[in-house]
Design an enzyme around this catalytic site. Structure first.
Site, PDB file in Angstrom:
ATOM      1  N   TYR A  35       0.682  -1.294  -0.048  1.00 49.91           N
ATOM      2  CA  TYR A  35       0.091  -0.022  -0.004  1.00 49.91           C
ATOM      3  C   TYR A  35       0.790   1.184  -0.020  1.00 49.91           C
ATOM      4  O   TYR A  35       0.646   2.223  -0.893  1.00 49.91           O
ATOM      5  CB  TYR A  35      -0.915   0.093   1.262  1.00 49.91           C
ATOM      6  CG  TYR A  35      -1.570   1.428   1.605  1.00 49.91           C
ATOM      7  CD1 TYR A  35      -2.912   1.490   0.487  1.00 49.91           C
ATOM      8  CD2 TYR A  35      -1.195   2.403   2.145  1.00 49.91           C
ATOM      9  CE1 TYR A  35      -3.510   2.702   0.633  1.00 49.91           C
ATOM     10  CE2 TYR A  35      -1.980   3.587   2.277  1.00 49.91           C
ATOM     11  CZ  TYR A  35      -3.058   3.883   1.265  1.00 49.91           C
ATOM     12  OH  TYR A  35      -3.870   5.084   1.526  1.00 49.91           O
ATOM     13  N   ALA A  90      -0.991   9.296   2.929  1.00 50.85           N
ATOM     14  CA  ALA A  90      -1.927   8.921   3.704  1.00 50.85           C
ATOM     15  C   ALA A  90      -1.573   7.727   4.918  1.00 50.85           C
ATOM     16  O   ALA A  90      -0.282   7.201   4.567  1.00 50.85           O
ATOM     17  CB  ALA A  90      -2.824   8.299   2.739  1.00 50.85           C
ATOM     18  N   SER A 117      -1.725  15.401   4.320  1.00 49.23           N
ATOM     19  CA  SER A 117      -2.546  14.595   3.481  1.00 49.23           C
ATOM     20  C   SER A 117      -4.101  14.472   3.948  1.00 49.23           C
ATOM     21  O   SER A 117      -4.373  14.684   5.060  1.00 49.23           O
ATOM     22  CB  SER A 117      -2.126  13.130   3.324  1.00 49.23           C
ATOM     23  OG  SER A 117      -3.348  12.382   2.596  1.00 49.23           O
ATOM     24  N   TYR A 145      -8.354  16.506  -1.547  1.00 47.43           N
ATOM     25  CA  TYR A 145      -9.244  15.849  -2.434  1.00 47.43           C
ATOM     26  C   TYR A 145     -10.676  16.522  -2.606  1.00 47.43           C
ATOM     27  O   TYR A 145     -11.320  16.636  -1.457  1.00 47.43           O
ATOM     28  CB  TYR A 145      -9.236  14.341  -2.370  1.00 47.43           C
ATOM     29  CG  TYR A 145      -8.157  13.636  -2.679  1.00 47.43           C
ATOM     30  CD1 TYR A 145      -7.739  13.513  -3.797  1.00 47.43           C
ATOM     31  CD2 TYR A 145      -7.366  13.187  -1.427  1.00 47.43           C
ATOM     32  CE1 TYR A 145      -6.786  12.631  -4.203  1.00 47.43           C
ATOM     33  CE2 TYR A 145      -6.299  12.392  -1.698  1.00 47.43           C
ATOM     34  CZ  TYR A 145      -5.981  12.301  -3.100  1.00 47.43           C
ATOM     35  OH  TYR A 145      -4.765  11.492  -3.593  1.00 47.43           O
ATOM     36  N   THR A 171      -5.236  18.139  -4.959  1.00 50.74           N
ATOM     37  CA  THR A 171      -4.706  17.135  -6.043  1.00 50.74           C
ATOM     38  C   THR A 171      -5.631  16.949  -7.171  1.00 50.74           C
ATOM     39  O   THR A 171      -7.014  16.693  -7.010  1.00 50.74           O
ATOM     40  CB  THR A 171      -4.683  15.796  -5.379  1.00 50.74           C
ATOM     41  OG1 THR A 171      -3.550  15.801  -4.230  1.00 50.74           O
ATOM     42  CG2 THR A 171      -4.289  14.635  -6.152  1.00 50.74           C
ATOM     43  N   LYS A 245      -1.882  20.097  -7.655  1.00 52.46           N
ATOM     44  CA  LYS A 245      -0.880  18.951  -7.681  1.00 52.46           C
ATOM     45  C   LYS A 245      -1.329  17.912  -8.602  1.00 52.46           C
ATOM     46  O   LYS A 245      -2.377  17.337  -8.714  1.00 52.46           O
ATOM     47  CB  LYS A 245      -0.792  18.447  -6.209  1.00 52.46           C
ATOM     48  CG  LYS A 245       0.169  17.512  -6.035  1.00 52.46           C
ATOM     49  CD  LYS A 245       0.280  16.820  -4.668  1.00 52.46           C
ATOM     50  CE  LYS A 245       1.244  15.711  -4.653  1.00 52.46           C
ATOM     51  NZ  LYS A 245       0.988  14.488  -5.413  1.00 52.46           N
ATOM     52  N   HIS A 269       1.790  11.538  -9.113  1.00 51.12           N
ATOM     53  CA  HIS A 269       1.454  10.734  -8.238  1.00 51.12           C
ATOM     54  C   HIS A 269       2.442   9.634  -7.780  1.00 51.12           C
ATOM     55  O   HIS A 269       2.027   8.650  -7.215  1.00 51.12           O
ATOM     56  CB  HIS A 269      -0.088  10.046  -8.472  1.00 51.12           C
ATOM     57  CG  HIS A 269      -0.847  10.318  -7.413  1.00 51.12           C
ATOM     58  ND1 HIS A 269      -1.845  11.319  -7.269  1.00 51.12           N
ATOM     59  CD2 HIS A 269      -1.090   9.547  -6.109  1.00 51.12           C
ATOM     60  CE1 HIS A 269      -2.508  11.225  -6.166  1.00 51.12           C
ATOM     61  NE2 HIS A 269      -2.088  10.254  -5.556  1.00 51.12           N
ATOM     62  N   ASP A 300       7.732  16.622  -7.778  1.00 50.82           N
ATOM     63  CA  ASP A 300       7.857  15.453  -6.832  1.00 50.82           C
ATOM     64  C   ASP A 300       8.065  14.155  -7.633  1.00 50.82           C
ATOM     65  O   ASP A 300       8.016  14.503  -9.118  1.00 50.82           O
ATOM     66  CB  ASP A 300       6.763  15.202  -5.780  1.00 50.82           C
ATOM     67  CG  ASP A 300       5.358  14.849  -6.445  1.00 50.82           C
ATOM     68  OD1 ASP A 300       5.237  14.780  -7.516  1.00 50.82           O
ATOM     69  OD2 ASP A 300       4.469  14.849  -5.700  1.00 50.82           O
ATOM     70  N   GLY A 301       8.470  13.175  -7.202  1.00 50.38           N
ATOM     71  CA  GLY A 301       8.590  11.952  -8.115  1.00 50.38           C
ATOM     72  C   GLY A 301       9.901  11.665  -8.233  1.00 50.38           C
ATOM     73  O   GLY A 301      10.509  12.201  -9.200  1.00 50.38           O
ATOM     74  N   GLY A 302      10.304  10.485  -7.617  1.00 47.57           N
ATOM     75  CA  GLY A 302      11.657  10.128  -7.924  1.00 47.57           C
ATOM     76  C   GLY A 302      12.827  10.804  -7.188  1.00 47.57           C
ATOM     77  O   GLY A 302      14.011  10.650  -7.573  1.00 47.57           O
ATOM     78  N   ARG A 304      15.668  11.312  -4.888  1.00 44.90           N
ATOM     79  CA  ARG A 304      16.174  10.380  -4.214  1.00 44.90           C
ATOM     80  C   ARG A 304      17.873  10.831  -3.433  1.00 44.90           C
ATOM     81  O   ARG A 304      18.447  10.266  -2.688  1.00 44.90           O
ATOM     82  CB  ARG A 304      16.585   9.080  -4.867  1.00 44.90           C
ATOM     83  CG  ARG A 304      15.221   8.385  -4.944  1.00 44.90           C
ATOM     84  CD  ARG A 304      14.686   7.946  -3.737  1.00 44.90           C
ATOM     85  NE  ARG A 304      13.389   7.154  -4.195  1.00 44.90           N
ATOM     86  CZ  ARG A 304      12.286   7.627  -4.120  1.00 44.90           C
ATOM     87  NH1 ARG A 304      12.044   8.837  -4.416  1.00 44.90           N
ATOM     88  NH2 ARG A 304      11.129   6.645  -4.587  1.00 44.90           N
ATOM     89  N   ARG A 324       8.274   8.894  -0.782  1.00 48.77           N
ATOM     90  CA  ARG A 324       8.585   7.477  -0.204  1.00 48.77           C
ATOM     91  C   ARG A 324       9.843   7.480   0.852  1.00 48.77           C
ATOM     92  O   ARG A 324       9.660   6.927   1.704  1.00 48.77           O
ATOM     93  CB  ARG A 324       8.492   6.516  -1.207  1.00 48.77           C
ATOM     94  CG  ARG A 324       7.436   6.031  -1.954  1.00 48.77           C
ATOM     95  CD  ARG A 324       7.698   5.040  -3.311  1.00 48.77           C
ATOM     96  NE  ARG A 324       6.587   4.545  -3.793  1.00 48.77           N
ATOM     97  CZ  ARG A 324       6.009   5.290  -4.837  1.00 48.77           C
ATOM     98  NH1 ARG A 324       6.493   6.563  -5.386  1.00 48.77           N
ATOM     99  NH2 ARG A 324       4.869   4.762  -5.427  1.00 48.77           N
TER     100      ARG A 324
END
Length: 373
Positions: A35, A90, A117, A145, A171, A245, A269, A300-302, A304, A324
């Site tokens: 999840y 979340a 969130s 949302y 979002t 977003k 996302h 955002d996204g990736g 690192r 993440r």
């Protein structure tokens, strides 16, 4: 004396963001991992997000004056210590019992922004009360949302305003959930005691009676999907800035400028909705060209590494959101783990700036190597 809650020290060998991920994988059950960290379909966009930042090359300058340099950034009229924010995620209590409380504590202490969130597992007013008093904190924004029940949405916005949130992040890229195979395969269900506590009391519209051949998606669920008129409505009921977003297409970026959005977050996302969508590293410069500086961009996204942050700024972003890796740190060591992740990113950003000859983030546009050979 009341016993004080203490966070565990980092486990041995946890030095990088990748180490946090490996450790988190070992402490979370399969369903929670699926999840929190799974992505849509074949998870190609998720993987390509990371690779797209790695593929960009830096072209350093040498012998430049660097004394007095800094990572400060201006967002929505305020200046913050650095351009790193925690993305909205979340049900963080799945990763650690302290959940969003630990994330907020660490983010505030490290000067990172926090985007909280709608589907958090902690009350929004408690998180604001924990985050806002920290003098060196970053921005505190509420991710939203739009719900079919406008009355409930308006009440939620009012609660966020009253708690002290400083902007709304709407979002817009998830009118439906992506096909997350790993999550379905694991049989994930929220455990007892964890839920979207800020949505308590939300009334869902009853399902429509469908005729033969009608689609439960297009003829029922998506009849409640928000549109551009809903963005205008949201702006009309709040005094807070509204950022969108999930924008990847330049035409949508121009539409957002026209409808009065205060900022855009270039996001797919994290690969959790539409697999094979364009990576955010590739979408960002196209969005920047479309808006021509008319409003701030975040991405955002990736992300690192600190070098990824510098590259994002160089491509036109004012700041980045990290998702993440924050949850990896949370699962590894609670607030201590989140703080370590954020500290690593900021330290690596400063190192990357020094080694490319950037005294400030305004100079980041000069450090990207030309593409092609």
């Amino acid at each position: 004396m009341t016993p004080q809650h203490t966070h565990p020290a980092l486990p041995p060998g946890v030095t990088t963001l990748a180490d946090h991920e490996r450790h988190a994988r070992g402490v979370l059950d399969e369903a929670s991992w699926a999840y929190l960290f799974g992505a849509a379909a074949d998870e190609l966009t998720f993987a390509r997000n990371i690779e797209a930042w790695r593929a960009l090359e830096l072209l350093p300058r040498v012998l430049k004056p660097l004394a007095g340099g800094h990572t400060r950034v201006e967002l929505l009229g305020r200046t913050f210590a650095h351009p790193i924010l925690v993305a909205p995620m979340a049900h963080q209590r799945l990763a650690h019992p302290d959940g969003e409380h630990a994330t907020a504590l660490a983010a505030a202490a490290l000067g990172a922004g926090l985007v909280f969130s709608t589907q958090a597992s902690a009350p929004l007013d408690e998180i604001a009360a924990r985050f806002l008093p920290e003098p060196g904190r970053g921005p505190l924004w509420f991710q939203l949302y739009l719900q079919p029940d406008r009355g409930f949405t308006a009440e939620l916005v009012q609660r966020a305003e009253a708690a002290g949130f400083e902007a709304l992040v709407l979002t817009v890229d998830a009118p439906v959930q992506g096909a997350r195979d790993s999550e379905r395969r694991s049989g994930f269900r929220l455990p007892a005691g964890i839920g979207a506590v800020n949505l308590t009391g939300l009334r869902h519209p009853p399902p429509r009676t469908l005729a033969a051949g009608q689609s439960a998606l297009f003829d029922d669920l998506l009849t409640h999907a928000p549109g551009w008129d809903d963005v205008a409505w949201l702006r009309s009921i709040t005094r807070l800035p509204v950022l969108l977003k999930g924008v990847l297409h330049p035409d949508d970026a121009r539409q957002a400028v026209a409808c009065g959005a205060s900022g855009l977050i270039v996001s797919n996302h994290g690969g959790r909705t539409l697999d094979t969508a364009i990576t955010t590293a590739n979408a960002l410069p196209r969005i920047a060209q479309a808006v021509q500086g008319d409003l701030p961009l975040l991405v955002d996204g990736g992300i690192r590494r600190g070098t990824d942050v510098l590259k994002a700024i160089g491509l036109g972003a004012s700041a980045v959101l990290v998702g993440r890796p924050v949850l990896h740190g949370l699962a590894t060591a609670g607030a201590t783990g989140v703080a370590h992740v954020l500290r690593l990113l900021r330290d690596e950003l400063e190192i990357a700036m020094a080694l490319t000859g950037c005294r400030t983030l305004a100079e980041a546009t000069t450090v990207l190597a030309p593409t092609g050979r």
